[in-house]
Design a protein around this motif. Structure first.
Motif, PDB file in Angstrom:
ATOM      1  N   TYR A  34       0.862  -1.136   0.000  1.00  0.00           N
ATOM      2  CA  TYR A  34       0.000   0.000   0.000  1.00  0.00           C
ATOM      3  C   TYR A  34       0.900   1.187   0.000  1.00  0.00           C
ATOM      4  CZ  TYR A  34      -4.336   2.351   1.023  1.00  0.00           C
ATOM      5  OH  TYR A  34      -5.427   3.118   1.002  1.00  0.00           O
ATOM      6  N   GLN A  37      -2.816   6.268  -2.193  1.00  0.00           N
ATOM      7  CA  GLN A  37      -3.845   5.948  -3.166  1.00  0.00           C
ATOM      8  C   GLN A  37      -3.922   7.033  -4.209  1.00  0.00           C
ATOM      9  OE1 GLN A  37      -7.752   5.845  -1.654  1.00  0.00           O
ATOM     10  NE2 GLN A  37      -8.681   5.315  -3.613  1.00  0.00           N
ATOM     11  N   ASP A  41      -8.467   6.339  -7.895  1.00  0.00           N
ATOM     12  CA  ASP A  41      -9.088   5.290  -7.098  1.00  0.00           C
ATOM     13  C   ASP A  41     -10.051   5.860  -6.078  1.00  0.00           C
ATOM     14  OD1 ASP A  41      -7.844   3.017  -8.198  1.00  0.00           O
ATOM     15  OD2 ASP A  41      -5.992   3.592  -7.170  1.00  0.00           O
ATOM     16  N   THR A 138     -13.790   0.603  -6.004  1.00  0.00           N
ATOM     17  CA  THR A 138     -13.100   0.738  -4.729  1.00  0.00           C
ATOM     18  C   THR A 138     -14.109   0.609  -3.595  1.00  0.00           C
ATOM     19  OG1 THR A 138     -11.477   2.227  -5.723  1.00  0.00           O
ATOM     20  CG2 THR A 138     -11.599   2.197  -3.331  1.00  0.00           C
ATOM     21  N   THR A 147      -9.575  -2.490  -3.648  1.00  0.00           N
ATOM     22  CA  THR A 147     -10.141  -2.403  -4.988  1.00  0.00           C
ATOM     23  C   THR A 147     -10.471  -3.787  -5.521  1.00  0.00           C
ATOM     24  OG1 THR A 147      -7.898  -2.327  -5.906  1.00  0.00           O
ATOM     25  CG2 THR A 147      -9.027  -0.237  -5.604  1.00  0.00           C
ATOM     26  N   GLN A 197      -3.315  -2.750   5.416  1.00  0.00           N
ATOM     27  CA  GLN A 197      -3.658  -2.426   4.033  1.00  0.00           C
ATOM     28  C   GLN A 197      -2.540  -1.665   3.354  1.00  0.00           C
ATOM     29  OE1 GLN A 197      -7.452  -0.512   4.587  1.00  0.00           O
ATOM     30  NE2 GLN A 197      -6.574   1.454   5.139  1.00  0.00           N
ATOM     31  N   TRP A 198      -2.429  -1.880   2.038  1.00  0.00           N
ATOM     32  CA  TRP A 198      -1.324  -1.306   1.272  1.00  0.00           C
ATOM     33  C   TRP A 198      -1.710  -1.224  -0.189  1.00  0.00           C
ATOM     34  CZ3 TRP A 198      -1.461  -6.228   3.277  1.00  0.00           C
ATOM     35  CH2 TRP A 198      -1.388  -7.290   2.371  1.00  0.00           C
ATOM     36  N   LYS A 199      -0.799  -0.717  -1.019  1.00  0.00           N
ATOM     37  CA  LYS A 199      -1.045  -0.592  -2.449  1.00  0.00           C
ATOM     38  C   LYS A 199       0.037  -1.329  -3.228  1.00  0.00           C
ATOM     39  CE  LYS A 199      -1.591   2.841  -6.131  1.00  0.00           C
ATOM     40  NZ  LYS A 199      -1.621   4.287  -6.437  1.00  0.00           N
ATOM     41  N   GLU A 250      -2.037  -1.410 -10.009  1.00  0.00           N
ATOM     42  CA  GLU A 250      -1.853  -0.722  -8.737  1.00  0.00           C
ATOM     43  C   GLU A 250      -3.023  -0.987  -7.782  1.00  0.00           C
ATOM     44  OE1 GLU A 250      -1.200   3.374  -9.963  1.00  0.00           O
ATOM     45  OE2 GLU A 250       0.943   3.015  -9.765  1.00  0.00           O
ATOM     46  N   LEU A 252      -5.332  -1.784  -4.502  1.00  0.00           N
ATOM     47  CA  LEU A 252      -5.351  -1.542  -3.065  1.00  0.00           C
ATOM     48  C   LEU A 252      -5.752  -2.853  -2.405  1.00  0.00           C
ATOM     49  CD1 LEU A 252      -7.193   1.905  -2.970  1.00  0.00           C
ATOM     50  CD2 LEU A 252      -4.737   1.471  -2.946  1.00  0.00           C
TER      51      LEU A 252
END
Length: 333
Positions: A34, A37, A41, A138, A147, A197-199, A250, A252
């Protein structure tokens, strides 16, 4: 994760909301990861379809990840109304010996989301948007964000861990369309729950070692051994779930660890750690994540992490962060 070997090396400065100790270790397995963002998104939600009106949705404040530079989120002040997708105009066919031309217009497409509580304080989340097939959507829920991609028919079907008893889910498309679904999750107080959470493919993963379990043994839950929802329902163990479409550009991603504190008969600690593997995809980069932890009063504790990853010659090693997620203390029933 068995047979980890410590590597004594300087990794670099670690910026986090709290002081975090980390260890570099080599291993044979890894995970996914993550960042900030992108604005694409987080469209402005022009409207939404509410299933059963139970809450004042105009008072919702989205508390999704906010890293340096900030993240644009759907407007919480937008009135919750039914969403109609734009109509599309087909080609205008030429009618023989008629000067005027006609055009066919497809019916408006309604976007509808529904939510239903299920076992283990989870929610079945359904989205129908036949006018938006194969589209990025999202999902926002009480600070958690990830996402997904609609099917060829424009639908999405998910099972998501609830983070609030009165659970509201906002599903937003990049074109500004969206929908809202809500439900009540009575069982939520029976579970401990932590989110990371991350991207993108940054290598992050949660590790939960229940009641003294060693790496690789029974009771060690992580991406490759996530446990089972049935065990969480029965009270015999926790479960790790991952949310988000990793095949999307990319993406999420959110990973959630849930433990049934009300149904468990054992007493002891559950050690929670965050790990990331050094890979060719993240080596030498600065990566970001966010943790969300449910508190006893129902609030969410949030911490942001910025982690500089070592150079690529350390590929295959793991960074272990022991203090980002708080260990759980369980008193058996």
């Amino acid at each position: 994760m068995l047979g980890k070997k410590e590597i004594a090396t300087a990794v670099g400065a670690l910026a986090c909301a709290i002081g975090i100790g980390f260890i570099m270790q080599s291993a044979d397995s890894g995970g996914d990861g993550y960042d900030q963002q992108a604005a694409a998104d987080a469209p402005v939600l022009q409207g939404a379809t509410a299933g059963n009106a139970m809450l004042d949705l105009e008072e919702i404040t989205l508390t999704s990840a906010e890293f340096e530079g900030g993240i644009d989120l759907p407007s919480p002040d937008t009135e919750v109304t039914k969403v109609l997708a734009p109509t599309s105009v087909l080609e205008e066919p030429t009618v023989p010996e008629v000067v005027e031309q006609s055009q066919a217009v497809t019916p408006a497409c309604e976007i509808v989301a529904t939510a239903r509580p299920v076992a283990a304080a989870m929610v079945n989340l359904e989205l129908e948007a036949s006018c938006l097939p194969n589209e990025r959507v999202t999902v926002h829920h009480n600070g958690m964000i990830f996402t997904e991609t609609t099917s060829a028919e424009g639908s999405v079907s998910l099972r998501v861990p609830a983070l609030a008893k009165e659970a509201v889910f906002i599903l937003a498309f990049s074109n500004g369309e969206g929908a809202v679904a809500q439900t009540v999750v009575e069982e939520l107080a029976d579970f401990d729950r932590a989110v990371l959470q991350w991207k993108g493919n940054t290598g992050f993963q949660i590790h939960a070692r229940e009641f003294g379990a060693d790496y690789g043994s029974e009771g060690h839950l992580w991406t490759n051994a996530p446990g089972d929802v049935a065990a969480a329902v029965a009270g015999s163990g926790g479960v790790l779930t991952r949310h988000g479409d990793m095949s999307a550009a990319e993406p999420l991603i959110a990973e959630v660890y849930s433990f049934p504190k009300a149904y468990n008969a054992r007493s002891g600690n559950i050690a929670l750690s965050v790990e990331t593997e050094v890979t060719q995809a993240n080596c030498g980069l600065e990566i970001e994540a966010q943790s969300l932890e449910m508190q006893a009063d129902g609030s969410i504790k949030t911490q942001n992490l910025t982690l500089p990853v070592p150079d690529c010659d350390a590929a295959g090693s793991f960074l272990v962060l022991n203090n980002l997620l708080q260990d759980l203390k369980v008193a058996g029933g």
